[in-house]
Structure formats: structure tokens, C-alpha cells
Design an enzyme around this catalytic site. Structure first.
Site, PDB file in Angstrom:
ATOM      1  N   PRO A 154       0.824  -1.211   0.000  1.00 42.72           N
ATOM      2  CA  PRO A 154       0.000   0.000   0.000  1.00 42.72           C
ATOM      3  C   PRO A 154       0.854   1.256   0.000  1.00 42.72           C
ATOM      4  O   PRO A 154       1.831   1.363   0.740  1.00 42.72           O
ATOM      5  CB  PRO A 154      -0.791  -0.128   1.316  1.00 42.72           C
ATOM      6  CG  PRO A 154      -0.755  -1.579   1.652  1.00 42.72           C
ATOM      7  CD  PRO A 154       0.548  -2.091   1.138  1.00 42.72           C
ATOM      8  N   GLU A 155       0.505   2.187  -0.869  1.00 44.43           N
ATOM      9  CA  GLU A 155       1.196   3.472  -0.897  1.00 44.43           C
ATOM     10  C   GLU A 155       0.435   4.470  -0.041  1.00 44.43           C
ATOM     11  O   GLU A 155      -0.687   4.211   0.408  1.00 44.43           O
ATOM     12  CB  GLU A 155       1.330   3.965  -2.339  1.00 44.43           C
ATOM     13  CG  GLU A 155       2.270   3.141  -3.199  1.00 44.43           C
ATOM     14  CD  GLU A 155       3.744   3.429  -2.929  1.00 44.43           C
ATOM     15  OE1 GLU A 155       4.044   4.329  -2.112  1.00 44.43           O
ATOM     16  OE2 GLU A 155       4.597   2.755  -3.535  1.00 44.43           O
ATOM     17  N   LYS A 205       2.717   6.051   6.523  1.00 42.51           N
ATOM     18  CA  LYS A 205       1.861   4.902   6.249  1.00 42.51           C
ATOM     19  C   LYS A 205       1.338   4.263   7.537  1.00 42.51           C
ATOM     20  O   LYS A 205       0.867   3.133   7.516  1.00 42.51           O
ATOM     21  CB  LYS A 205       2.632   3.866   5.433  1.00 42.51           C
ATOM     22  CG  LYS A 205       3.079   4.375   4.068  1.00 42.51           C
ATOM     23  CD  LYS A 205       3.801   3.289   3.312  1.00 42.51           C
ATOM     24  CE  LYS A 205       4.354   3.801   1.998  1.00 42.51           C
ATOM     25  NZ  LYS A 205       5.068   2.757   1.243  1.00 42.51           N
TER      26      LYS A 205
END
Length: 306
Positions: free
Chosen positions: A2-3, A59
Site C-alpha cells: 500500500p502506498e 503509512k
């Protein structure tokens, strides 16, 4: 993996739809993902608490409860947040269809709220981490992060001064979460291409103009993706202006830049037998060069790069 835009999309989905009293909590018996305490203890401490807000830095995502501690999610390679009860037209990655298994067999934390909404954090590859922290901003690993790439991007002078102190490759600097939090491998490739900087160029050799372009590319990525997050269209191709979610990014990036589509021809080596390369006409230079397993345009070459 996931970015940052995907983590921000998850935060917005939780912020809008998952505020309320936790009536039931289910925590997987996975001591690799559930860190710092036994899964049963975490489950017991979540029940009867109220989710009041969702926060993010880099993140890292955490849910603020009406009293400490907060539950924190580190997404790792395949972590994802899913919300049941949200229409599939909103938050494409987070919505759950009626025919989907619920909760998923990969669910690590499943919360049922008094509003009827259910939230699940899943991780197929078990690189994610779930923790309970008294004050997430003051506790590792969140306290060790640098300024957030979306909300705390330094001004031009501070950014240039910070880059000038680094002697390693500029891509490695961008990936250092203590320098700027939230820039991953794929976004680093993109912003470097947009600013015409080679990934292996030493950061200390960048000029003030290079740093200004680089900071502008990071800021532009924030601006363009933020307006598309709610619809699941996370990115826009700078050449053809088409929007896409991260699920389509590799296919879209596989097109040739000479046709005005995306930044690189390929990033991951194919396992199939490679096609024979075309020979360039006499006097014509190859516009591509290779760094690691990433092919970049030769106009990204910089000082200190061989």
C-alpha cells in the site's frame, strides 16, 4: 505494498463511517501481526471503547479512542482496511460486496460498532503490525518518522538544506521514512521522473533548482491524488491525463513513454522469454538506461551517476 494515498483513503473511510461505540471485537490469534500483548488482551481492551477519530502519519494509521490506548495499524506489504456497510461506489478498495466473505479469513482485527458498521483490518502476508499505544505520536515507530509527505512537507529552503546533508542516492533518501514519511518505492520513482533526477544521483549534488523541482513533484502528487481519493481513482497519468487506482498502476506503467503514457517501460523483469530488441538506426541514441531493475530515461542522468 500500500502506498500513502491508499492509507489516506483508508483513514478517510474510517473517519467518515466508523465513529461509534465498539460493541464487539475479534482479534486473530497471530502473535506475529498482533504486537506487544496477547490477542485476547487486545480484544478485551477494545470492547466498550468509542472510536472518536482516525489519524495518519506516513503509512501509519491509528484510531483514537475515547480513552487511551489507541489502536495502531502498520500496513506492511499487504495490509488493508475494509468497511462493511459503505456503498461500493465509495472508497473502492475499502468497500465490501455482498458476495464477499466476511470477515475475511485474513482478518486480523474485526470491529462491530453500535451504528451497525463493521470494520476489518486484513493482511495476507503477515508483514503488517497491530499495536495498542498510549500516545501514538510519542511512541515508536510513529515518533521516529520524519515530516509527513502530505501534511507536513517542509518549505523550499528547509527541504533543500536537508537534502544537501545527505550523501546517499536521492531515491534512498526519499525512501528513508525518518527523512520524509510516506514516500514508497513507486512514488519515489514517479516524483524523480517528473523532476528529471536520476534515482542514483547523490543527494548532496542536487542543485537548488533540482530540489525545487523535486519538492514540487511531491506536492503535485499530493494535490492530484487528494482530489481523487474518495472515488478510488488515486492517480492521474501526467501525459494522457487518465486516472487510475493503484490496482491498475503496473499495467498502465508498462506502456512505452514515447507514446506519452507513463514514466517507465517496465519495472519488474518478466519471467517469459524476452523479445529481441530492435536495433537503433545509425546515429540515434538509446533513450533508456537501466538502474537496478528499473529502466529510466537518459535525461534523468545526473552528477555522480555512471
Amino acid at each position: 505494498m500500500p502506498e500513502l494515498p491508499e492509507v489516506e483513503a483508508a483513514r478517510r473511510a474510517v473517519e467518515l463511517h466508523c465513529k461509534g461505540l465498539i460493541c464487539r471485537a475479534s482479534v486473530a490469534d497471530d502473535t506475529t501481526v498482533i504486537e506487544g500483548m496477547a490477542p485476547f488482551d487486545m480484544q478485551r481492551r477494545l470492547v466498550a471503547k468509542r472510536i472518536v477519530a482516525a489519524h495518519r502519519k506516513g503509512k501509519q494509521l491509528w484510531l483514537e479512542l475515547d480513552e487511551p490506548p489507541s489502536i495502531c495499524f502498520q500496513f506492511g506489504m499487504a495490509g488493508a482496511v475494509y468497511v462493511k456497510g459503505v456503498k461500493s461506489t465509495k472508497y473502492v478498495r475499502s468497500a465490501v460486496k455482498d458476495e464477499d466473505e466476511w470477515p475475511s479469513k485474513y482478518s486480523k482485527v474485526h470491529l462491530v460498532l453500535d451504528t451497525g458498521v463493521e470494520m476489518s483490518f486484513t493482511d495476507k502476508r503477515r508483514f503488517a503490525r497491530v499495536r495498542l499505544l498510549q500516545d501514538p505520536r510519542l511512541s515508536p515507530p510513529i515518533s521516529e518518522l520524519g515530516p509527513d509527505a502530505y501534511t507536513e512537507l517542509p518549505d523550499e529552503t528547509t527541504f533543500a538544506d536537508s537534502v544537501a546533508k545527505k550523501k546517499t542516492a536521492i531515491k534512498a533518501v526519499l525512501l528513508d521514512q525518518s527523512f520524509i514519511a510516506g514516500i514508497g518505492n513507486w512514488i519515489a520513482d514517479e516524483v524523480l521522473y517528473q523532476s528529471r533526477i536520476h534515482p542514483e544521483q547523490p543527494a548532496s549534488t542536487l542543485t537548488a533548482i533540482d530540489c525545487e523541482r523535486l519538492r514540487g513533484a511531491i506536492k503535485e502528487g499530493k494535490r492530484s491524488s487528494s482530489s481523487l481519493l474518495a472515488e478510488g481513482r488515486l492517480l492521474m497519468c501526467r501525459s494522457c491525463r487518465s486516472t487510475m487506482g493503484f490496482q491498475r498502476r503496473r499495467r498502465h506503467r508498462g506502456r512505452n513513454l514515447s507514446r506519452g503514457k507513463w514514466t517507465t517501460r517496465t519495472k519488474w523483469k518478466k519471467r517469459r522469454k524476452p523479445r529481441q530488441r530492435r536495433r537503433l538506426s545509425p546515429g540515434r541514441k538509446n533513450p533508456w538506461t537501466t538502474t537496478g531493475n528499473l529502466m529510466v530515461m537518459t535525461n534523468q542522468r545526473g552528477k555522480g551517476v555512471q
